[in-house]
Enzyme design. Structure first.
Site, short mmCIF file in Angstrom:
data_model
loop_
_atom_site.label_atom_id
_atom_site.label_comp_id
_atom_site.label_asym_id
_atom_site.label_seq_id
_atom_site.Cartn_x
_atom_site.Cartn_y
_atom_site.Cartn_z
N ASP A 141 0.85 -1.19 0.00
CA ASP A 141 0.00 0.00 0.00
C ASP A 141 0.89 1.24 0.00
OD1 ASP A 141 -2.64 1.31 0.27
OD2 ASP A 141 -1.90 1.90 2.24
N ILE A 142 1.34 1.61 -1.18
CA ILE A 142 2.19 2.80 -1.35
C ILE A 142 1.39 3.82 -2.15
CG2 ILE A 142 4.32 3.69 -2.36
CD1 ILE A 142 5.56 0.94 -1.93
N GLU A 143 0.95 4.87 -1.51
CA GLU A 143 0.08 5.84 -2.18
C GLU A 143 0.79 7.18 -2.33
OE1 GLU A 143 -3.94 5.83 -0.60
OE2 GLU A 143 -3.64 3.82 0.21
N GLN A 144 2.03 7.11 -2.79
CA GLN A 144 2.87 8.30 -2.90
C GLN A 144 2.96 8.76 -4.36
OE1 GLN A 144 6.66 7.33 -0.88
NE2 GLN A 144 5.50 5.81 0.27
N MET A 207 -8.71 0.95 -5.42
CA MET A 207 -9.39 1.67 -4.33
C MET A 207 -10.45 2.61 -4.91
SD MET A 207 -6.10 2.41 -1.86
CE MET A 207 -5.11 3.15 -3.17
#
Length: 328
Positions: A141-144, A207
């Protein structure tokens, strides 16, 4: 339309009636961390500490953020639980008894993963943690932000590929997944190599919520996950060449409560505008997952519903679970 304040708050949905080609690099560290399966198994039946090997035809991917509400989930449907709260060995044992995978949360700074040695070390730590906790994989979960033609762009794809290679090699039947925004069109500057990442891992968890930009949009009351926009975005992913079987649709099991600042009539009280998904809207999306042949469905997050013994809440909560698999 009334204008909401900026003190917008995310609220859980209490049922529906109330207001989530890089070459593999297997780090040598993995070979230095042998673990004897079952040696410290917390389950009454040591067999429950073995990894889940079966792959379901339809995925129901659940995020759990802690506590004990998991005891009230509909385990007849769940295939994967991603632990985003504190590790719970009781949950792991129970999930395995139901044939469901339990996976880690994986998050790391993109600036760090440019270094291949750092990636190797980080992956080794994640594999070791999964082994010691008898887990079945990892949800990255990397939302950068990532821009095209930057070192981070290629490094992120490499991280996913190398993580999948390591987990698949070290834990039989393990699952590596990656969370992506509701649309592949650089949402909030997340310009990832979506096709490369999809090829590298088992599947993408899309998502499909918070579809108003959290960076650029004005804070106005609106739907969290409007149906037409949500489904069009899956068409966009598929048009990129991503196999539908690599996509799991993520649903919001929460809503947004906007406090209205101005109204056309004076009032002594406060007025609110609340947006949330209910069984009817979810059923439309769930039907799409099956007609389009998606890998499955899931939600952020399963803890949000009302699992009390209140009769109305119980009925509403059962409906929210039931519509995940519509009968076509």
């Amino acid at each position: 339309m009334s204008k909401p304040s900026l003190r917008l708050r995310r609220v859980p949905t209490q049922g529906w009636g109330s207001t989530p080609g890089i070459a593999p690099l297997l780090p040598l560290l993995l070979l230095l961390l042998p673990l004897q399966a079952g040696a410290n198994c917390p389950c009454q039946d040591p067999a429950l500490c073995q990894p889940i090997r079966k792959h379901p035809n339809f995925e129901v991917f659940v995020f759990d953020v802690g506590g004990k509400t998991w005891k009230s989930y509909d385990w007849s449907q769940i295939t994967t639980v991603a632990l985003f709260g504190k590790y719970d060995s009781e949950l792991m044992c129970y999930a395995h008894a139901k044939g469901a995978r339990v996976v880690l949360k994986g998050d790391v700074s993109l600036k760090d993963i440019i270094d291949p040695n750092f990636r190797a070390s980080w992956i080794a730590q994640q594999v070791n943690l999964a082994k010691t906790q008898y887990m079945d994989g990892i949800n990255i979960d990397i939302e950068q932000e990532v821009n095209y033609s930057t070192p981070e762009y290629d490094a992120l794809t490499a991280l996913v590929q190398e993580t999948a290679d390591a987990f698949h090699h070290e834990i039989e039947g393990s699952q590596v997944t990656f969370d992506v925004a509701w649309s592949p069109k650089c949402i909030d500057r997340r310009c990832y190599n979506y096709t490369g990442i999809a090829d590298a891992c088992d599947f993408l968890f899309v998502m499909s919520y918070d579809e108003q930009s959290q960076v650029w949009s004005e804070c106005m009351a609106a739907a969290n996950a409007p149906c037409n926009q949500t489904l069009t975005a899956y068409d966009d992913y598929i048009k990129m060449g991503i196999n539908p079987k690599k996509l799991v649709m993520g649903l919001p099991w929460y809503g947004y409560d906007y406090t209205c600042l101005t109204l056309s009539e004076d009032s002594a009280g406060r007025f609110h505008q609340v947006w949330y998904d209910n069984p009817k809207s979810i059923s439309l999306k769930a039907t799409y997952t099956q007609t389009r042949g998606l890998r499955g469905i899931g939600m952020w997050n399963a803890n949000c519903l009302d699992y009390s013994e209140d009769a109305i809440a119980k009925q509403q909560t059962e409906e929210m679970w039931k519509v995940l698999k519509p009968k076509l």
